[in-house]
Design an enzyme around this catalytic site. Sequence first.
Site, PDB file in Angstrom:
ATOM      1  N   GLY A  13       2.123  46.980  46.058  1.00  0.00           N
ATOM      2  CA  GLY A  13       3.092  46.454  45.099  1.00  0.00           C
ATOM      3  C   GLY A  13       2.218  45.176  44.047  1.00  0.00           C
ATOM      4  O   GLY A  13       2.836  44.527  43.701  1.00  0.00           O
TER       5      GLY A  13
ATOM      6  N   ARG B  10      15.160  67.353  47.245  1.00  0.00           N
ATOM      7  CA  ARG B  10      14.561  66.154  46.147  1.00  0.00           C
ATOM      8  C   ARG B  10      15.614  65.627  45.276  1.00  0.00           C
ATOM      9  O   ARG B  10      15.816  64.331  44.939  1.00  0.00           O
ATOM     10  CB  ARG B  10      13.320  67.057  45.109  1.00  0.00           C
ATOM     11  CG  ARG B  10      13.119  66.273  44.315  1.00  0.00           C
ATOM     12  CD  ARG B  10      11.765  66.807  43.436  1.00  0.00           C
ATOM     13  NE  ARG B  10      10.657  66.966  44.286  1.00  0.00           N
ATOM     14  CZ  ARG B  10       9.772  65.780  44.320  1.00  0.00           C
ATOM     15  NH1 ARG B  10       9.963  64.977  43.815  1.00  0.00           N
ATOM     16  NH2 ARG B  10       8.682  66.107  45.137  1.00  0.00           N
TER      17      ARG B  10
ATOM     18  N   MET C  66       4.822  56.753  44.341  1.00  0.00           N
ATOM     19  CA  MET C  66       4.159  58.185  44.439  1.00  0.00           C
ATOM     20  C   MET C  66       4.928  59.328  44.808  1.00  0.00           C
ATOM     21  O   MET C  66       4.527  60.328  45.460  1.00  0.00           O
ATOM     22  CB  MET C  66       3.010  58.009  45.648  1.00  0.00           C
ATOM     23  CG  MET C  66       2.178  56.771  45.281  1.00  0.00           C
ATOM     24  SD  MET C  66       1.182  56.905  44.039  1.00  0.00           S
ATOM     25  CE  MET C  66      -0.270  56.336  44.292  1.00  0.00           C
ATOM     26  N   ARG C  67       6.090  59.411  44.098  1.00  0.00           N
ATOM     27  CA  ARG C  67       6.823  60.591  44.237  1.00  0.00           C
ATOM     28  C   ARG C  67       7.175  60.931  42.623  1.00  0.00           C
ATOM     29  O   ARG C  67       7.250  60.179  41.890  1.00  0.00           O
ATOM     30  CB  ARG C  67       8.355  60.358  44.675  1.00  0.00           C
ATOM     31  CG  ARG C  67       8.337  59.478  46.013  1.00  0.00           C
ATOM     32  CD  ARG C  67       7.608  60.264  47.280  1.00  0.00           C
ATOM     33  NE  ARG C  67       8.159  61.602  47.528  1.00  0.00           N
ATOM     34  CZ  ARG C  67       7.760  62.500  48.223  1.00  0.00           C
ATOM     35  NH1 ARG C  67       6.562  62.142  48.791  1.00  0.00           N
ATOM     36  NH2 ARG C  67       7.927  63.781  48.440  1.00  0.00           N
TER      37      ARG C  67
ATOM     38  N   ASN D  44       5.777  54.353  33.443  1.00  0.00           N
ATOM     39  CA  ASN D  44       4.846  54.442  34.365  1.00  0.00           C
ATOM     40  C   ASN D  44       3.501  53.730  34.090  1.00  0.00           C
ATOM     41  O   ASN D  44       3.194  53.645  32.887  1.00  0.00           O
ATOM     42  CB  ASN D  44       4.644  56.109  34.732  1.00  0.00           C
ATOM     43  CG  ASN D  44       3.815  56.192  35.904  1.00  0.00           C
ATOM     44  OD1 ASN D  44       3.786  55.455  36.820  1.00  0.00           O
ATOM     45  ND2 ASN D  44       2.878  57.124  35.933  1.00  0.00           N
TER      46      ASN D  44
ATOM     47  N   HIS E   4      -0.551  54.561  35.153  1.00  0.00           N
ATOM     48  CA  HIS E   4      -1.327  55.608  35.693  1.00  0.00           C
ATOM     49  C   HIS E   4      -2.889  55.192  35.701  1.00  0.00           C
ATOM     50  O   HIS E   4      -3.414  54.519  34.726  1.00  0.00           O
ATOM     51  CB  HIS E   4      -1.265  56.870  35.100  1.00  0.00           C
ATOM     52  CG  HIS E   4      -2.130  57.961  35.602  1.00  0.00           C
ATOM     53  ND1 HIS E   4      -1.509  58.669  36.641  1.00  0.00           N
ATOM     54  CD2 HIS E   4      -3.523  58.782  35.394  1.00  0.00           C
ATOM     55  CE1 HIS E   4      -2.574  59.356  36.949  1.00  0.00           C
ATOM     56  NE2 HIS E   4      -3.680  59.403  36.117  1.00  0.00           N
TER      57      HIS E   4
ATOM     58  N   GLN F 185      -7.119  45.596  35.067  1.00  0.00           N
ATOM     59  CA  GLN F 185      -6.441  45.785  33.828  1.00  0.00           C
ATOM     60  C   GLN F 185      -5.020  46.258  33.793  1.00  0.00           C
ATOM     61  O   GLN F 185      -4.036  46.131  32.864  1.00  0.00           O
ATOM     62  CB  GLN F 185      -7.252  46.916  32.848  1.00  0.00           C
ATOM     63  CG  GLN F 185      -8.403  46.707  32.692  1.00  0.00           C
ATOM     64  CD  GLN F 185      -8.785  45.369  32.106  1.00  0.00           C
ATOM     65  OE1 GLN F 185      -8.115  45.092  31.236  1.00  0.00           O
ATOM     66  NE2 GLN F 185      -9.709  44.386  32.519  1.00  0.00           N
ATOM     67  N   GLU F 186      -4.611  47.088  34.937  1.00  0.00           N
ATOM     68  CA  GLU F 186      -3.253  47.397  35.224  1.00  0.00           C
ATOM     69  C   GLU F 186      -2.149  46.180  34.997  1.00  0.00           C
ATOM     70  O   GLU F 186      -1.318  46.460  34.345  1.00  0.00           O
ATOM     71  CB  GLU F 186      -3.087  48.240  36.316  1.00  0.00           C
ATOM     72  CG  GLU F 186      -3.813  49.491  36.266  1.00  0.00           C
ATOM     73  CD  GLU F 186      -3.540  50.192  37.633  1.00  0.00           C
ATOM     74  OE1 GLU F 186      -2.377  50.263  38.076  1.00  0.00           O
ATOM     75  OE2 GLU F 186      -4.441  50.840  38.352  1.00  0.00           O
TER      76      GLU F 186
HETATM   77  C1  GAR Z   1      -1.885  51.580  40.937  1.00  0.00           C
HETATM   78  O1  GAR Z   1      -3.273  51.913  40.736  1.00  0.00           O
HETATM   79  C2  GAR Z   1      -1.297  52.542  40.135  1.00  0.00           C
HETATM   80  O2  GAR Z   1      -1.683  52.635  38.797  1.00  0.00           O
HETATM   81  C3  GAR Z   1      -1.137  53.999  41.060  1.00  0.00           C
HETATM   82  O3  GAR Z   1      -1.133  53.561  42.262  1.00  0.00           O
HETATM   83  C4  GAR Z   1      -1.517  52.049  42.523  1.00  0.00           C
HETATM   84  C5  GAR Z   1      -0.383  51.222  43.041  1.00  0.00           C
HETATM   85  O4  GAR Z   1      -0.861  50.115  43.341  1.00  0.00           O
HETATM   86  N1  GAR Z   1      -0.143  54.657  40.553  1.00  0.00           N
HETATM   87  C6  GAR Z   1      -0.260  56.081  40.592  1.00  0.00           C
HETATM   88  O5  GAR Z   1      -1.227  56.763  40.879  1.00  0.00           O
HETATM   89  C7  GAR Z   1       0.975  56.717  40.206  1.00  0.00           C
HETATM   90  N2  GAR Z   1       0.849  58.170  40.269  1.00  0.00           N
HETATM   91  P1  GAR Z   1       0.199  48.687  43.451  1.00  0.00           P
HETATM   92  O6  GAR Z   1       0.925  49.255  44.629  1.00  0.00           O
HETATM   93  O7  GAR Z   1      -0.919  47.662  44.245  1.00  0.00           O
HETATM   94  O8  GAR Z   1       0.741  48.582  42.206  1.00  0.00           O
END
Ligand code: GAR
Length: 219
Positions: free
Chosen positions: A15, A68, A93-94, A110, A112, A176-177
Amino acid sequence: MSKKLRIGALASGGGTNLQAIIDRCADGSVEAEIVVLICNNPGAGAIARAEKAGIETVTIDHRSFDDRTDFDKAIVAALQQAEVDLVVLAGFMRIVTETILDSFPNRVLNIHPALLPSFPGLHVQQKALDYGARFSGCTVHFVDSGVDTGPIIIQAVVPIFDDDTEDSLAAKILVQEHKIYPRAIQLFAEGRLRIENRRVIIDPPLANEDVALINPPLR
Ligand code: GAR
């Protein structure tokens, strides 16, 4: 004062993106509030982060659903119950299906950890390393019915060095995210994102020092 955008966040893991959005909402740089966190993983760190911020949390464990569609229907019910305007996938992750997308058309975002359309799917930091790419990064995009194929809002680029590992690259990308996701949400909150064909038009456009392609990184 206009009503604040109501965000429903979906997370599966630690998170840190959720935290970045919580923090930017708290300091006012994102004019929105997270009104519910929905988590499919009962042990996820995201739950503790939301609870600490006083956000309602709902655990919907995908393992307790045979189907699902039923899982996604439970998510939609929780989002609607919280009167959510925007759905934000924060390390969820779903795969999100039409059940959610039809309920929130062009209202699911989203993040990525790669420069789409390169390296969709999972374990993408390792895939970028294995491929020998010199750059990777992250992408905030609208979610469509494909896997990581939706219209791109903001990307940030990071270099890959010879001594990078999966972990070191993931850490650089995460920095960066945490910048571009809140920024994209704020653009959405301001009503500045329009999709034409599959291009996202930012209107009015960003100022020069504030471009949507982030290299060097957003401050
Ligand atoms: C992040 O790097 C996000 O971009 C990736 O999971 C991580 C979650 O980190 N998401 C994916 O790969 C989606 N398919 P966080 O729980 O610390 O935010």
